[in-house]
Design an enzyme around this catalytic site. Sequence first.
Site, PDB file in Angstrom:
ATOM      1  N   HIS A 195      -9.612 -16.035  -3.199  1.00  0.00           N
ATOM      2  CA  HIS A 195     -10.877 -15.293  -3.198  1.00  0.00           C
ATOM      3  C   HIS A 195     -11.171 -14.659  -4.557  1.00  0.00           C
ATOM      4  O   HIS A 195     -12.278 -14.184  -4.789  1.00  0.00           O
ATOM      5  CB  HIS A 195     -10.865 -14.170  -2.138  1.00  0.00           C
ATOM      6  CG  HIS A 195     -10.725 -14.663  -0.735  1.00  0.00           C
ATOM      7  ND1 HIS A 195     -11.549 -15.602  -0.171  1.00  0.00           N
ATOM      8  CD2 HIS A 195      -9.799 -14.363   0.211  1.00  0.00           C
ATOM      9  CE1 HIS A 195     -11.162 -15.854   1.064  1.00  0.00           C
ATOM     10  NE2 HIS A 195     -10.110 -15.128   1.329  1.00  0.00           N
ATOM     11  N   CYS A 220       0.553   3.799   1.467  1.00  0.00           N
ATOM     12  CA  CYS A 220       0.642   4.463   2.784  1.00  0.00           C
ATOM     13  C   CYS A 220       1.865   3.948   3.546  1.00  0.00           C
ATOM     14  O   CYS A 220       2.340   4.581   4.481  1.00  0.00           O
ATOM     15  CB  CYS A 220      -0.624   4.194   3.605  1.00  0.00           C
ATOM     16  SG  CYS A 220      -0.666   2.563   4.372  1.00  0.00           S
ATOM     17  N   HIS A 280      -2.283  -3.213   7.227  1.00  0.00           N
ATOM     18  CA  HIS A 280      -2.394  -4.118   6.076  1.00  0.00           C
ATOM     19  C   HIS A 280      -1.719  -5.441   6.424  1.00  0.00           C
ATOM     20  O   HIS A 280      -0.510  -5.606   6.198  1.00  0.00           O
ATOM     21  CB  HIS A 280      -1.751  -3.481   4.838  1.00  0.00           C
ATOM     22  CG  HIS A 280      -2.388  -2.185   4.460  1.00  0.00           C
ATOM     23  ND1 HIS A 280      -3.688  -2.094   4.011  1.00  0.00           N
ATOM     24  CD2 HIS A 280      -1.913  -0.918   4.495  1.00  0.00           C
ATOM     25  CE1 HIS A 280      -3.978  -0.834   3.767  1.00  0.00           C
ATOM     26  NE2 HIS A 280      -2.934  -0.093   4.053  1.00  0.00           N
ATOM     27  N   CYS A 340       0.854  -1.193   0.000  1.00  0.00           N
ATOM     28  CA  CYS A 340       0.000   0.000   0.000  1.00  0.00           C
ATOM     29  C   CYS A 340       0.891   1.245   0.000  1.00  0.00           C
ATOM     30  O   CYS A 340       1.938   1.279   0.652  1.00  0.00           O
ATOM     31  CB  CYS A 340      -0.879   0.009   1.245  1.00  0.00           C
ATOM     32  SG  CYS A 340      -2.030   1.397   1.246  1.00  0.00           S
ATOM     33  N   CYS A 370      -6.359   4.745   5.187  1.00  0.00           N
ATOM     34  CA  CYS A 370      -4.919   4.958   5.446  1.00  0.00           C
ATOM     35  C   CYS A 370      -4.329   5.957   4.459  1.00  0.00           C
ATOM     36  O   CYS A 370      -3.163   6.317   4.554  1.00  0.00           O
ATOM     37  CB  CYS A 370      -4.185   3.620   5.301  1.00  0.00           C
ATOM     38  SG  CYS A 370      -4.338   2.941   3.622  1.00  0.00           S
TER      39      CYS A 370
HETATM   40  O1  TFG Z   1     -10.363 -11.793   6.598  1.00  0.00           O
HETATM   41  C1  TFG Z   1     -10.138 -11.202   5.581  1.00  0.00           C
HETATM   42  C2  TFG Z   1      -9.284 -11.857   4.564  1.00  0.00           C
HETATM   43  C3  TFG Z   1      -9.077 -11.511   3.284  1.00  0.00           C
HETATM   44  C4  TFG Z   1      -8.273 -12.495   2.620  1.00  0.00           C
HETATM   45  C5  TFG Z   1      -7.910 -13.532   3.432  1.00  0.00           C
HETATM   46  C6  TFG Z   1      -7.130 -14.811   3.121  1.00  0.00           C
HETATM   47  O2  TFG Z   1      -8.040 -15.864   2.875  1.00  0.00           O
HETATM   48  O3  TFG Z   1      -6.344 -15.152   4.254  1.00  0.00           O
HETATM   49  C7  TFG Z   1      -6.221 -14.671   1.902  1.00  0.00           C
HETATM   50  F1  TFG Z   1      -6.942 -14.462   0.826  1.00  0.00           F
HETATM   51  F2  TFG Z   1      -5.403 -13.666   2.094  1.00  0.00           F
HETATM   52  F3  TFG Z   1      -5.536 -15.795   1.752  1.00  0.00           F
HETATM   53  S1  TFG Z   1      -8.520 -13.257   4.932  1.00  0.00           S
HETATM   54  N1  TFG Z   1     -10.743 -10.009   5.374  1.00  0.00           N
HETATM   55  C8  TFG Z   1     -10.038  -8.948   4.790  1.00  0.00           C
HETATM   56  C9  TFG Z   1      -9.227  -8.285   5.918  1.00  0.00           C
HETATM   57  N2  TFG Z   1     -10.015  -8.257   7.162  1.00  0.00           N
HETATM   58  C10 TFG Z   1      -9.694  -7.667   8.302  1.00  0.00           C
HETATM   59  C11 TFG Z   1      -8.593  -6.819   8.492  1.00  0.00           C
HETATM   60  C12 TFG Z   1      -7.837  -6.987   9.630  1.00  0.00           C
HETATM   61  C13 TFG Z   1      -6.767  -6.137   9.849  1.00  0.00           C
HETATM   62  C14 TFG Z   1      -6.449  -5.131   8.943  1.00  0.00           C
HETATM   63  C15 TFG Z   1      -7.213  -4.999   7.781  1.00  0.00           C
HETATM   64  C16 TFG Z   1      -8.291  -5.836   7.556  1.00  0.00           C
HETATM   65  C17 TFG Z   1     -10.640  -8.063   9.200  1.00  0.00           C
HETATM   66  N3  TFG Z   1     -11.553  -8.842   8.587  1.00  0.00           N
HETATM   67  C18 TFG Z   1     -11.158  -8.915   7.341  1.00  0.00           C
HETATM   68  C19 TFG Z   1     -11.824  -9.612   6.212  1.00  0.00           C
HETATM   69 ZN    ZN Z   2      -2.497   1.799   3.348  1.00  0.00          ZN
END
Ligand code: TFG
Ligand code: ZN
Length: 413
Positions: free
Chosen positions: A159, A25, A31, A23, A107
């Site tokens: 995803h 930022c 992130h 990113c 951010c």
């Molecule tokens: O849990 C996810 C994931 C997106 C992709 C995930 C994965 O399945 O672990 C991959 F694709 F990276 F392998 S896990 N999201 C996006 C980020 N997120 C968060 C964050 C948590 C901290 C900072 C930013 C976002 C909380 N809940 C979510 C939903």
């Molecule tokens: Zn950022």
Amino acid sequence: MQAGKPGTATALAYDGLMLKHQCICGDNSSHPEHSGRLQSIWARLAETGLLSRCLRYRARKATLEEIQSCHSEAHALLFGTSPQNRQKLDVSKLSPLPIKSFVRLPCGGIGVDSDTTWNELHTSSAACMAVGCVVDLATKSASGEIKNGFAVVRPPGHHAEPSQAMGFCFFNSIAIAARQLQQRFDMERILILDWDVHHGNGTQQIFYNDPHVLYLSIHRHDDGNFFPGTGGPSECGIDDGMGFNVNVAWSGGLNPPMSDAEYLAAFRTIVMPIAKDFDPEIVLVSAGFDACNGHAAPLGGYKVSAACFGYMTHQLLQLAGGKVILALEGGYDLPSICDAAQECVKALIGEETSPMSEEELCRPPNKNAIETLQNTIAIQNPHWPCIKKYAHTVSWSAIEASQKERDESETVT
Ligand SMILES: O=C(c1ccc(C(O)(O)C(F)(F)F)s1)N1CCn2c(-c3ccccc3)cnc2C1
Ligand SMILES: [Zn+2]
Ligand SMILES: [Zn+2]
């Protein structure tokens, strides 16, 4: 030590280009999917000497044609062309994309959504490189040039849908690799196992009607209340693909968190019996490590040990003549993902993996897991009759199961 003869060797795929997807930022704390994940894993494989026991090939970016085997042309062009040659693009080809524009993030960065950041200069190269790394390991294993491998890649892919980037993902590397194996090696039975704690909605969608690719996912689902919300137990495929989609969808939140005992029971009663029955020509693993201990609730919350990932990798080597390719997906706690990656590579090179704890080996799966496994067996039984005989064993601990299977085999003989 020599990395071993081709055909018996383990290959690793990695390239520094994938570190540049950051990113603008520059603040990693907001992130979690940052380049330190790859740097840490690669450093751990180097300092443990595992790197020198593996083959390594020159990595390359996937071609747009390879990416378009799973994604729309507009999607491939939007995320797969670097700035210098984007001005040459025929913008009319970009129009059918759901993304009207990129969004400004809190951010100060830019993204396709609040999680999936975009770096105009570097993201497209990193995303194409991740696909190229996974495709090359998969095709080299299919051709017999290597036995197995681990692609240490980012951004993740599972995803990513045909025309949708989301959840840190742009291109579905594992899905593109599977499609390349179908097209270039006429493979008819490809197993994709996804043990990332999040369901691979993109991979499920891409192969939902395809009987030649069995998508099997173990993930936290909580009745659809855990990201991305897809991956329920009754999602079994459609048309010719009916029965070639298996979701082990854990529920019950973190009361208690799933751990080795639950994953071992899932492997023993569902994953390995179905995989052996399917008899794949190759196994591709969406190897996210966010089910590993050390991951807080929004990005995991389970307590699977690194040794358990090593054990699961070792189990998979019984399939497809050992043609097993792992590709990193998620995983954010640096010490945990390094431990898990180390155990997986040890399994791939044929080294004994660390033992799981006695406590976990002797513990029966928790109540929520027993319910999930019995429900999944009931739903999948019409498609995979081989699992019916395991229904009454899902409540056994790993130790109990191995003892009873030994007793049974002794009485039979
Ligand atoms: O849990 C996810 C994931 C997106 C992709 C995930 C994965 O399945 O672990 C991959 F694709 F990276 F392998 S896990 N999201 C996006 C980020 N997120 C968060 C964050 C948590 C901290 C900072 C930013 C976002 C909380 N809940 C979510 C939903
Ligand atoms: Zn950022
Ligand atoms: Zn994940």
